[in-house]
Design an enzyme around this catalytic site. Sequence first.
Site, PDB file in Angstrom:
ATOM      1  N   SER A  45       0.813  -1.216   0.000  1.00  0.00           N
ATOM      2  CA  SER A  45       0.000   0.000   0.000  1.00  0.00           C
ATOM      3  C   SER A  45       0.851   1.272   0.000  1.00  0.00           C
ATOM      4  O   SER A  45       1.668   1.473  -0.883  1.00  0.00           O
ATOM      5  CB  SER A  45      -0.963  -0.039   1.187  1.00  0.00           C
ATOM      6  OG  SER A  45      -2.026   0.861   1.016  1.00  0.00           O
ATOM      7  N   ASP A  53      -5.188  -4.072  -3.050  1.00  0.00           N
ATOM      8  CA  ASP A  53      -4.227  -3.766  -1.997  1.00  0.00           C
ATOM      9  C   ASP A  53      -3.985  -4.988  -1.102  1.00  0.00           C
ATOM     10  O   ASP A  53      -4.920  -5.583  -0.569  1.00  0.00           O
ATOM     11  CB  ASP A  53      -4.809  -2.610  -1.176  1.00  0.00           C
ATOM     12  CG  ASP A  53      -3.822  -1.978  -0.222  1.00  0.00           C
ATOM     13  OD1 ASP A  53      -3.062  -2.716   0.407  1.00  0.00           O
ATOM     14  OD2 ASP A  53      -3.854  -0.738  -0.099  1.00  0.00           O
TER      15      ASP A  53
END
Length: 619
Positions: A102, A454
């Site tokens: 991320s 993610d």
Amino acid sequence: MNPEELSKLPLLITNSCEVSIIPGLQKEEREAVEKRSGRVLTALKKLGKADEAQDFPRARAPVIAVLGSGGGLRAHIACLGVLSELKTLGLLDAVTYLSGVSGSTWALSSFYTKDGNTEEIEAELKHRFNQKEWDAKHSLEKTIEAGGLENYSLTDFWAYMVVSKQTRELQDFCLSGMTKHVEEGTLPYPIFAAIDGDLHRDHKKDKAQNTWFEFTLHHAGYPALGAYIPTARFGSKFMEGRLVRSEPERDLSFLKGLWGSALANSEEVKKFILDQLLHLKEKFLQEDERFYRGSPEDAGRMSSTVTIAEELLDLVTVYVEDPNAPSILKKLQVLQQKLEAGRRGEDEVSENALVWLAEMVQNWNKVSPEERGKFLERLVQSIVKLEEHSGLSSHPRLFSKGAMSKILDTCKVLVKTVVCCSKWEWGTMNNFLYKHGDIKEKEMRNRKLLHLVDAGFAINSPYPLVLLPARNVQLILSFDFSAGDPFETIRSTANYCHDHKIPFPLVEEAKLKEWSRAPESCYILKGENGPVVMHFPLFNTDTCEGGIRKWRETYSTFKLADSYSLKLVTQLLSLSKKNVRKNEEKLLSEIRSVARICENDVSSRSSWKIQILSAWQHG
């Protein structure tokens, strides 16, 4: 399998036209890591004590990995601070792998596009946030360009309109074009983490390994399967393991949106879409006013075109605010009337559009929300064709060159985004394992499309990727930039490793809870086998003056870039550097320790490597 046999495992060889399914490291990664080992040994000699330094050049280089957790913009800035301080202290040259999830992938992206020049990266970061720079025009252009792709999803909009604004940068670079310094061994080998969203439900059930997906400068794919394609081919169409349609490599800005999508929610996406619509209306009214200041004859000829465009913008705005709004049907009927009034003579393009629009108006209340979105997307496309064909009437176009087309293209991509939002569709890419005969799992080979998201949805740090047996990592420097429990990544990884019989330090839940109440700046976890883990919480009692709670509130995960001042950016960089600097001696001690045991513990490490390999193959 003995250590000698293990070392002879085939390398994953890149082939630009085929999917590779071979255990072991890819050839390019293996060669880059070997090159890097020389740099690591040189760094260890500099870092060693006087009586130890002469031994380091003859030792086998230990494999050290730096991990950065997720955490949005906070992780992005803090991770840059960590990399900068590690470099200042001479520790970064001892690192073989850099990996992130991320927000940390955003930092790694900046690090590699600037060839590891942390001074320049910091200077640019401070400049961007001091000037609050964001190239909204270029971001919108990139979004419109992506809107023409077959597999457009929310990731495209999020990447170019949200993440680019958060980080204040658009990066047109491609991963495959940044290999020089990595292949020469002057920079660590990067690994960027994602997960397969379609398989994420399996991860929730049993921490499935197949869900993890990785990107390096050379390859993209599933490490648990040993299934990869060259990074330059990511997004291209494959069938039965062969390339059937090549697509351009997606840029780093798109990948940052894919890697950093955990923060997204439907309301935030909707807000950004509405902001763009309001901006469009402003721009349109400026064009409108400019033409009405012209001659009365020009103004009269513009009336039809302007009215139709205004009605279209109003329609799309209402749809974005509420796809089920009753007023949408009324606006469709008004638009239908305006198009009828603006038509001049017989025109096949106009006729087809009007017939289709009449059908849409008649069936609007009978179709599903998804079909309504596709209806509107097709409506905008029809008006685009009308503009291309005749300027929406028999008169020539009177807008400045391309102005109407840009308005219509923007409307089209915004409607397309709303359709994706209704389905919550992210990371849509061609499945390179489609109909691959060597893949046993039906779900892996029967899907035409993947949906990558993610990795923070699974574990908010990329442990599963550096624990790949072929990478043989002996020391993990784990930097946790979470605003919540800084030990959740340790807890999740320990459970994951337990499920798959992967060696990892044992951790007691009671200890984790105790530590989380008042976290210190560094924890060292060791087990009988497997890597040593040094864990560094960003917010801790050692360096957070004023209290951890205050820092967490100041740098909340959902804090937007607009609220980050230069002062806040500088403070966060300083805090993350301070965490590294405070623990310099501990870092040096553990690095020296793994360097000393590396040569003397070859057999036990090889045994550990075989144990992990078995777990990955049979887990």
